[in-house]
Every structure is written in C-alpha cells, then in structure tokens.
Design an enzyme around this catalytic site. Structure first.
Site, PDB file in Angstrom:
ATOM      1  CG  ASP A   1      41.555  48.249  34.754  1.00  0.00           C
ATOM      2  OD1 ASP A   1      40.991  48.304  35.865  1.00  0.00           O
ATOM      3  OD2 ASP A   1      42.792  48.209  34.617  1.00  0.00           O
TER       4      ASP A   1
ATOM      5  CG  ASP B   1      43.936  51.680  39.507  1.00  0.00           C
ATOM      6  OD1 ASP B   1      43.317  52.740  39.335  1.00  0.00           O
ATOM      7  OD2 ASP B   1      44.035  51.137  40.627  1.00  0.00           O
TER       8      ASP B   1
ATOM      9  CD  GLU C   1      47.556  49.433  39.354  1.00  0.00           C
ATOM     10  OE1 GLU C   1      46.551  49.190  40.056  1.00  0.00           O
ATOM     11  OE2 GLU C   1      47.646  49.092  38.148  1.00  0.00           O
TER      12      GLU C   1
ATOM     13  NE  ARG D   1      46.278  44.883  46.285  1.00  0.00           N
ATOM     14  CZ  ARG D   1      45.781  45.091  45.068  1.00  0.00           C
ATOM     15  NH1 ARG D   1      46.329  46.005  44.283  1.00  0.00           N
ATOM     16  NH2 ARG D   1      44.733  44.416  44.638  1.00  0.00           N
TER      17      ARG D   1
ATOM     18  CB  SER E   1      37.899  50.489  38.775  1.00  0.00           C
ATOM     19  OG  SER E   1      39.112  50.606  39.479  1.00  0.00           O
ATOM     20  N   GLY E   2      38.799  47.648  40.004  1.00  0.00           N
ATOM     21  CA  GLY E   2      39.107  47.058  41.300  1.00  0.00           C
ATOM     22  C   GLY E   2      39.559  48.128  42.278  1.00  0.00           C
TER      23      GLY E   2
ATOM     24  CE  LYS F   1      38.425  45.316  37.181  1.00  0.00           C
ATOM     25  NZ  LYS F   1      39.673  45.785  36.565  1.00  0.00           N
TER      26      LYS F   1
ATOM     27  CG  ASP G   1      46.488  46.964  33.320  1.00  0.00           C
ATOM     28  OD1 ASP G   1      47.538  46.961  33.985  1.00  0.00           O
ATOM     29  OD2 ASP G   1      45.376  47.210  33.829  1.00  0.00           O
TER      30      ASP G   1
END
Length: 403
Positions: free
Chosen positions: A188, A190, A197, A233, A276-277, A321, A344
């Site tokens: 990951d 962030d 982030e 977001r 990654s998101g 992912k 995380d």
C-alpha cells in the site's frame, strides 16, 4: 568413485567438545588442526559470539585414544585461556520434529518478559526452539527462533495474542525451501510507503482537508465502503488545478527505512508492486523514483488543467487490491504463496489475506486484529528481518556498493 559416507546411528558413541571464554582469532583453526591426527569425523559444529564471549561446540566420532584427545583439547583451551568441556554420549542431534517454523520477534525495547512469554507459548504448543539468532540491534531488536514440533498456523495465532500482551511484534513463517525463493512485495502507499494520505494533501489545496480526513479515517477503520468514501472525497476536489498534484508529490515523505528495504530486497532479485487506493498521477512518479516493477491506482479525471471531482475507470478498492496482487504475481511468474503484502487500512485486508505473508504495518486496530502478522515500529526496513536478512548483511551490502 568415492566411498559412501558411513551412517551414524543414535546408539553410536560420540564426543562433544565445548570451549568457552573470550573470543580470539585462531581458536577454531587451532582446535581443528590439533584434532586432525586423531582420525575423527566432524559431525556437527556450532559457534556463537555474544559481547566478545565465544562458545564453540564440536561433535566428533570417538577416537581410539579418548584421553589423548581430551588432553589435546585442554592444551588448546589453556593456550587461549578458555574453559574446556569434553562430554561422552551417543549419536547425533535428534532429528527435528515436523512443523518447522521461523519465528521472528521485534521489540523496541525487547524485554525478558516478552521472550519468556513467547518461549513458553512455543512450548505449550508442542514446539521446541532449536536455534536462536539475533537479526538486528537497531533500529529495533530482532531475534529469530528456529522452531520445530508446532503447527505453524496454530503457533502464529497463539503468538499473535502473546505479542499483543507483551507489546512486541511476532511473525511466524513455515520453514522450507520456498522461503528462499524469489518474492514479490506488494505495498500500500498512503500511510505505509509514505507518511500521510495523498488525498488529504490534495484537499489542502481545495480548502477541505479536515472534511476529507474525517471520511478517510472512517473508511480506514472499516466503517465506510471504500469506493463510496473515495467518490465522496474526490468530489470535494473539484476545481483543484492539476499542478497541485506535482506540488503534492514534491512534498512526499517516505516511511523511515523504505528506501533501505527496497534497495536491499532488489539486490536479492525481489520484485515490487504498489497497489493503492490513491492516484496514478502520484503513484507512477513514486514507482519511477524507487524502481518499482508494477503499480495499480485510481485515475483522477482532469479536464482543462483542473480536477473534475471524478475518477476515470474502475476503482481500485479492497477487492481490487487483492486482484492486483494476483495479477502482478502472475506477471512476475511468482507463486502467490511467495508474495508479501504490506498495508495499514481496512481496504488492505483482502490483499493481506491473499498473500503468502500479509503484514499490517502500523495499522488500524481492525487490521491488526485480522492480519496474521503486525509490525508496529515506524521503520519499514524492519520487515527485512522477517525475511531472514540481518542488519549486518544490509550494512555490508551498502558498504560494498559505496566502495
């Protein structure tokens, strides 16, 4: 054609020679040179130095003149000021029992109570500690135990509870030849590879950082669906200039030890992937900078130099992912069992579960509870100790490259 090596039976007599005392150059050479005339076979050797104190043990077949051999060993000890022990017995070491595991303990600091609790749990699970080696002293103390006789899955579950109680990190991996094979490390980004982030950093340019941060925290705790939270977001970023992405990238801070971990494992032929998101516009630059082999992230839609507040294409979410991990493993021709996943947040859980070794790195409580292995020190390079690499080996490799 060479003669076959004779088989040593457990009933055959053997001699165990042990020398202890201050470590000095030449002890091992002198001992074996002086043993040569006795026609004995070396069955096993163990040597350990702790804070300048030597422990050297040699298991031998029995010579024709045992007393003379003992006198010779005594003379070697006297020459170096070492204590000598000569013990008579039978056979070799007992064969290690099934269920062989590598148990790595990380502590900062590592207290005796933690080691006592871990060793007791290993014993309670039917395991035996065959060997203990220190992997690193800083930035954390890392100790590796080779354990046999306990089921690795049960041991992992039980030691996870002990680790939580004692405030240390414990990882259990089944020993075997595959542990030495090439691996794929999937990270990951962030709050794992980098500090903070990215979406919140972009939000600072839109004046909505606090609102985005609240949604992010809720999603990482598993309280909101990641895809829905991401859409909400990103919508708040509408109108932000595309140049803000470059400004955010220029301010990124990598987790301590990130470059060391990647550099070290790259030397060993490991492959790396970022899943990654976050956003491709940032991730692709990180991948280029760190020589990452694969990456997957979300694309921010940009029109006329500004963010539209929308995502282009399919969202890389929790399931995405895990899918990316499998896709990259296939591309690298590395079995999924030989993948390492690091993350995380709650959206990393499927990826951690799908990998051969899933590591919750300074993770949210929900993630630590569900992940098989947790690392709660702030140094990403602590993960190399879980893979059997010592701090001394890292430093030696860096020094060789610098030379």
């Amino acid at each position: 054609m060479t003669d076959p090596v004779p088989t040593l039976h457990f009933t055959d007599p053997t001699v165990l020679v042990t020398l202890t005392g201050p470590d000095q150059s030449g002890v091992t050479t002198r001992l074996f040179a002086d043993l040569q005339p006795y026609g004995v076979e070396v069955i096993d050797v163990e040597q350990l130095v702790v804070r300048g104190r030597l422990i050297l043990s040699v298991l031998l077949t029995v010579p024709s003149d045992v007393d003379a051999l003992a006198a010779t060993v005594d003379s070697v000890g006297a020459a170096f000021g070492l204590e000598v022990s000569v013990e008579h017995g039978t056979g070799d070491n007992r064969p290690r029992r099934v269920g062989r595991s590598q148990v790595v303990v990380l502590g900062a600091p590592l207290q005796p109570a933690a080691m006592a609790a871990i060793s007791q749990r290993i014993k309670d699970d039917g395991g035996n500690i065959d060997r203990i080696v220190r992997m690193a002293r800083y930035p954390v103390t890392a100790i590796r135990m080779e354990v046999s006789g306990a089921d690795p899955d049960q041991l992992q579950a039980d030691l996870a509870a002990v680790a939580y109680e004692q405030g240390v990190d414990v990882a259990v991996q089944e020993n075997g030849i595959l542990r030495h094979a090439q691996r794929l490390v999937v990270m990951d980004v962030d709050s794992t590879l980098i500090q903070g982030e990215v979406i919140e950093m972009i939000a600072a340019h839109a004046g909505c950082e606090d609102e985005v941060a609240r949604i992010t925290e809720s999603a990482m705790r598993g309280e909101l669906d990641f895809a829905q939270s991401l859409i909400a977001r990103v919508a708040l970023l509408e109108g932000v200039e595309e140049s803000a992405l470059d400004a955010v990238y220029d301010t990124l801070t990598y987790a301590p030890g990130a470059r060391t971990m990647i550099r070290t494992l790259k030397r060993l032929g490991y492959r790396f992937a970022l899943v990654s998101g976050g956003f491709t516009q940032i991730i692709e630059k990180i991948a280029a900078e760190l020589d990452i082999d694969y990456y997957a992230a979300n694309d921010l839609e940009v029109v006329d130099g500004r963010l539209t507040g929308r995502i282009s294409g399919r969202i890389v979410d929790r399931a995405g992912k895990a899918e990316a991990l499998r896709t990259f493993a296939e591309a690298a021709r590395i079995p999924v069992k030989n993948t390492v996943a690091i993350g995380d947040g709650a959206n990393d859980l499927d990826m951690l579960a799908a990998s051969g070794l899933g590591i919750a790195f300074n993770a949210k409580p929900l993630v630590q509870e569900q992940a098989r292995t947790s690392v709660n020190v702030p140094y990403l390079d602590a993960i190399i100790y879980l893979l059997g690499i010592t701090r001394e080996e890292v430093e030696a490799a860096d020094a060789a490259d610098a030379g």
